[in-house]
Design an enzyme around this catalytic site. Sequence first.
Site, PDB file in Angstrom:
ATOM      1  N   GLN A  91       0.854  -1.188   0.000  1.00  0.00           N
ATOM      2  CA  GLN A  91       0.000   0.000   0.000  1.00  0.00           C
ATOM      3  C   GLN A  91       0.888   1.235   0.000  1.00  0.00           C
ATOM      4  OE1 GLN A  91      -2.807   0.195   3.260  1.00  0.00           O
ATOM      5  NE2 GLN A  91      -3.758   2.060   2.479  1.00  0.00           N
ATOM      6  N   VAL A  93      -0.159   4.668  -0.203  1.00  0.00           N
ATOM      7  CA  VAL A  93      -0.698   5.822   0.517  1.00  0.00           C
ATOM      8  C   VAL A  93      -1.591   5.279   1.625  1.00  0.00           C
ATOM      9  CG1 VAL A  93      -2.139   7.899   0.357  1.00  0.00           C
ATOM     10  CG2 VAL A  93      -0.642   7.271  -1.552  1.00  0.00           C
ATOM     11  N   HIS A  97      -7.842   3.360  -0.905  1.00  0.00           N
ATOM     12  CA  HIS A  97      -8.089   3.827  -2.264  1.00  0.00           C
ATOM     13  C   HIS A  97      -8.165   2.662  -3.231  1.00  0.00           C
ATOM     14  CE1 HIS A  97      -3.692   3.747  -1.818  1.00  0.00           C
ATOM     15  NE2 HIS A  97      -3.594   3.622  -3.136  1.00  0.00           N
ATOM     16  N   HIS A  99      -7.759   1.873  -7.348  1.00  0.00           N
ATOM     17  CA  HIS A  99      -7.398   2.280  -8.700  1.00  0.00           C
ATOM     18  C   HIS A  99      -8.395   1.611  -9.636  1.00  0.00           C
ATOM     19  CE1 HIS A  99      -3.283   3.781  -7.777  1.00  0.00           C
ATOM     20  NE2 HIS A  99      -3.414   2.947  -6.753  1.00  0.00           N
TER      21      HIS A  99
END
Length: 143
Positions: A91, A93, A97, A99
């Site tokens: 990971q 960040v 999230h 993509h």
Amino acid sequence: MDCVFCQLILEGTARWVSREAEACAFTPLNPLAPGHTLVVPTSHFTDMFETPPDVLTASMTLVQRVAAAMRAALDASGVNILSASGPGSEQSVPHLHFHVVPRWVDDGISTWPTGQSRHCLVGDPGTKLAAALNRGHKPHHGS
């Protein structure tokens, strides 16, 4: 504020595709493909394990809508949905999230892993997962 995604949301400086109450979508600076989009919860949750089910549902609903828009607007023949959660997952960040990468036949990229994990477990992993699910293991909320 240390989280780059929280900063983008607060400042409103991202290249927005969609901004909703619980989730938003924007294009990254270095896309893997034309139309590559990131979908993130608007509130800070580090990963899949920390995110409440309702926020995860809102995020995945937006992922599905973005994917459908890629098919309609970009003539994508498919999408890859990529996410990583936790220290062993690469990971990049520490804000959940997804993509959403539009794909076309023969587009020249591969987002699928090419190798297998070297990690070994004692016992059958499927049996262990089924037992954990049957015990009612739920995600943790908070750190």
